[in-house]
Design a protein around this motif. Structure first.
Motif, PDB file in Angstrom:
ATOM      1  N   GLU A  89      41.876  31.970  53.497  1.00  0.00           N
ATOM      2  CA  GLU A  89      40.413  32.021  53.551  1.00  0.00           C
ATOM      3  C   GLU A  89      39.773  31.139  52.483  1.00  0.00           C
ATOM      4  OE1 GLU A  89      38.834  36.018  53.628  1.00  0.00           O
ATOM      5  OE2 GLU A  89      40.741  36.780  54.391  1.00  0.00           O
ATOM      6  N   GLY A  90      40.499  30.859  51.414  1.00  0.00           N
ATOM      7  CA  GLY A  90      39.954  30.063  50.313  1.00  0.00           C
ATOM      8  C   GLY A  90      39.414  30.933  49.193  1.00  0.00           C
ATOM      9  N   VAL A  91      39.319  30.340  48.012  1.00  0.00           N
ATOM     10  CA  VAL A  91      38.798  31.001  46.820  1.00  0.00           C
ATOM     11  C   VAL A  91      37.730  30.112  46.212  1.00  0.00           C
ATOM     12  CG1 VAL A  91      39.337  31.751  44.453  1.00  0.00           C
ATOM     13  CG2 VAL A  91      40.953  32.223  46.313  1.00  0.00           C
ATOM     14  N   THR A  92      36.591  30.707  45.840  1.00  0.00           N
ATOM     15  CA  THR A  92      35.568  29.957  45.124  1.00  0.00           C
ATOM     16  C   THR A  92      35.216  30.687  43.836  1.00  0.00           C
ATOM     17  OG1 THR A  92      33.773  31.026  46.371  1.00  0.00           O
ATOM     18  CG2 THR A  92      34.573  28.914  47.192  1.00  0.00           C
ATOM     19  N   ARG A 118      42.709  26.460  52.976  1.00  0.00           N
ATOM     20  CA  ARG A 118      41.251  26.461  52.866  1.00  0.00           C
ATOM     21  C   ARG A 118      40.731  26.024  51.508  1.00  0.00           C
ATOM     22  NH1 ARG A 118      38.599  29.416  56.782  1.00  0.00           N
ATOM     23  NH2 ARG A 118      36.754  28.447  55.880  1.00  0.00           N
ATOM     24  N   GLY A 119      41.567  26.063  50.480  1.00  0.00           N
ATOM     25  CA  GLY A 119      41.204  25.467  49.207  1.00  0.00           C
ATOM     26  C   GLY A 119      40.680  26.417  48.149  1.00  0.00           C
ATOM     27  N   VAL A 120      40.708  25.901  46.917  1.00  0.00           N
ATOM     28  CA  VAL A 120      40.141  26.567  45.752  1.00  0.00           C
ATOM     29  C   VAL A 120      39.122  25.627  45.135  1.00  0.00           C
ATOM     30  CG1 VAL A 120      40.611  27.434  43.421  1.00  0.00           C
ATOM     31  CG2 VAL A 120      42.217  27.919  45.280  1.00  0.00           C
ATOM     32  N   VAL A 121      37.922  26.149  44.841  1.00  0.00           N
ATOM     33  CA  VAL A 121      36.880  25.378  44.164  1.00  0.00           C
ATOM     34  C   VAL A 121      36.498  26.132  42.901  1.00  0.00           C
ATOM     35  CG1 VAL A 121      34.540  24.443  44.293  1.00  0.00           C
ATOM     36  CG2 VAL A 121      36.007  24.425  46.325  1.00  0.00           C
ATOM     37  N   GLY A 135      44.984  37.634  37.917  1.00  0.00           N
ATOM     38  CA  GLY A 135      45.388  37.289  39.269  1.00  0.00           C
ATOM     39  C   GLY A 135      44.182  37.300  40.190  1.00  0.00           C
ATOM     40  N   ILE A 136      44.037  36.260  41.003  1.00  0.00           N
ATOM     41  CA  ILE A 136      42.908  36.157  41.948  1.00  0.00           C
ATOM     42  C   ILE A 136      43.492  35.912  43.327  1.00  0.00           C
ATOM     43  CG2 ILE A 136      40.814  34.890  42.572  1.00  0.00           C
ATOM     44  CD1 ILE A 136      40.524  34.174  39.595  1.00  0.00           C
ATOM     45  N   THR A 137      43.157  36.801  44.273  1.00  0.00           N
ATOM     46  CA  THR A 137      43.752  36.747  45.606  1.00  0.00           C
ATOM     47  C   THR A 137      42.873  35.977  46.588  1.00  0.00           C
ATOM     48  OG1 THR A 137      42.772  38.860  46.262  1.00  0.00           O
ATOM     49  CG2 THR A 137      44.932  38.937  45.211  1.00  0.00           C
ATOM     50  N   ASP A 138      43.464  35.631  47.709  1.00  0.00           N
ATOM     51  CA  ASP A 138      42.779  34.853  48.740  1.00  0.00           C
ATOM     52  C   ASP A 138      41.507  35.545  49.209  1.00  0.00           C
ATOM     53  OD1 ASP A 138      42.432  32.767  50.585  1.00  0.00           O
ATOM     54  OD2 ASP A 138      43.439  33.907  52.165  1.00  0.00           O
ATOM     55  N   GLY A 139      40.481  34.741  49.484  1.00  0.00           N
ATOM     56  CA  GLY A 139      39.225  35.248  50.013  1.00  0.00           C
ATOM     57  C   GLY A 139      38.214  35.667  48.969  1.00  0.00           C
ATOM     58  N   VAL A 140      38.579  35.617  47.691  1.00  0.00           N
ATOM     59  CA  VAL A 140      37.687  36.076  46.618  1.00  0.00           C
ATOM     60  C   VAL A 140      36.639  35.009  46.304  1.00  0.00           C
ATOM     61  CG1 VAL A 140      37.596  36.522  44.129  1.00  0.00           C
ATOM     62  CG2 VAL A 140      39.248  37.732  45.561  1.00  0.00           C
ATOM     63  N   HIS A 141      35.403  35.485  46.063  1.00  0.00           N
ATOM     64  CA  HIS A 141      34.328  34.619  45.566  1.00  0.00           C
ATOM     65  C   HIS A 141      33.816  35.223  44.267  1.00  0.00           C
ATOM     66  CE1 HIS A 141      30.988  31.838  45.452  1.00  0.00           C
ATOM     67  NE2 HIS A 141      30.148  32.840  45.370  1.00  0.00           N
ATOM     68  N   ILE A 142      33.940  34.467  43.176  1.00  0.00           N
ATOM     69  CA  ILE A 142      33.428  34.883  41.878  1.00  0.00           C
ATOM     70  C   ILE A 142      32.174  34.065  41.602  1.00  0.00           C
ATOM     71  CG2 ILE A 142      33.911  35.021  39.403  1.00  0.00           C
ATOM     72  CD1 ILE A 142      36.895  35.255  40.123  1.00  0.00           C
TER      73      ILE A 142
END
Length: 199
Positions: free
Chosen positions: A130-133, A93-96, A145-152
């Motif tokens: 799920e992706g990370v943004t 799902r990607g990281v942006v 550490g940043i896990t899947d599904g996190v939105h900052i």
């Protein structure tokens, strides 16, 4: 290192630096599904891997330091900096990462997860993504550490060594394992001196 390159490249007698970076970036683009904007620095030992439909997009004026690992799909918007040893895997799902964000040394961002039901060995578990943004103007400290599904969200700060497993509000300062909100960037005491470094 990116900051040394960007500082020195303005000096006429070091114009070879620009040619050196052009060669590194051309070779990378020829081998991988990667696009690179203008005025970027890519360390020669950075591992950047993009596949068809899982490409890596690097915006303008980005810096990717030595010993980094980036596996698409990953998008770095303009003016993003990845410090030494950062590891990013975009899963499916990607990281942006938003404009102007700084990612401290040895941070790990994984946009996928394994199942762990006791009925199957770990290697046979299904993988989800799920992706990370990460928003604009975010400072992620070293060793995060940043896990899947996190939105900052925009303008947040993540303290050194935190493990982020939940959404982070705009302007929040988070710390700990798991990370929790400990303050607001707009009202943080001594913000000008406490948060004066980008690594």
């Amino acid at each position: 290192m990116p900051w040394l390159y960007l500082r020195q490249r303005q000096k006429p007698h070091l114009s070879w630096l620009v040619e050196w970076q052009a060669e590194i970036q051309a070779a990378l683009v020829a081998l991988e599904t990667v696009t690179i904007g203008v005025d970027c620095f890519i360390a020669p030992d950075a591992g950047i891997f993009g596949e068809p439909k899982r490409g890596v997009v690097i915006g303008n004026r980005c810096s990717v330091a030595c010993q980094t690992f980036v596996h698409g799909p990953v998008t770095l918007e303009d003016d993003v900096s990845l410090n030494v040893g950062v590891c990013i895997d975009g899963g499916s799902r990607g990281v942006v990462i938003g404009q102007g964000t700084r990612v401290g040394a040895h941070t790990k961002i994984y946009a996928f997860n394994h199942g762990f039901a006791p009925t199957l060995p770990v290697y046979a578990q299904p993988v989800t993504s799920e992706g990370v943004t990460i928003g604009a103007d975010v400072w992620i400290g070293a060793g995060v550490g940043i896990t899947d599904g996190v939105h900052i969200k925009d303008h947040a700060i993540v303290a050194m060594g935190a493990v982020v497993t939940r959404p982070v509000p705009a302007y929040a300062v988070v710390a700990g394992v798991p990370a929790r909100v400990i303050g607001d960037r707009r009202t943080w005491p001594n913000a000008a001196t406490d948060f004066g470094s980008d690594s």
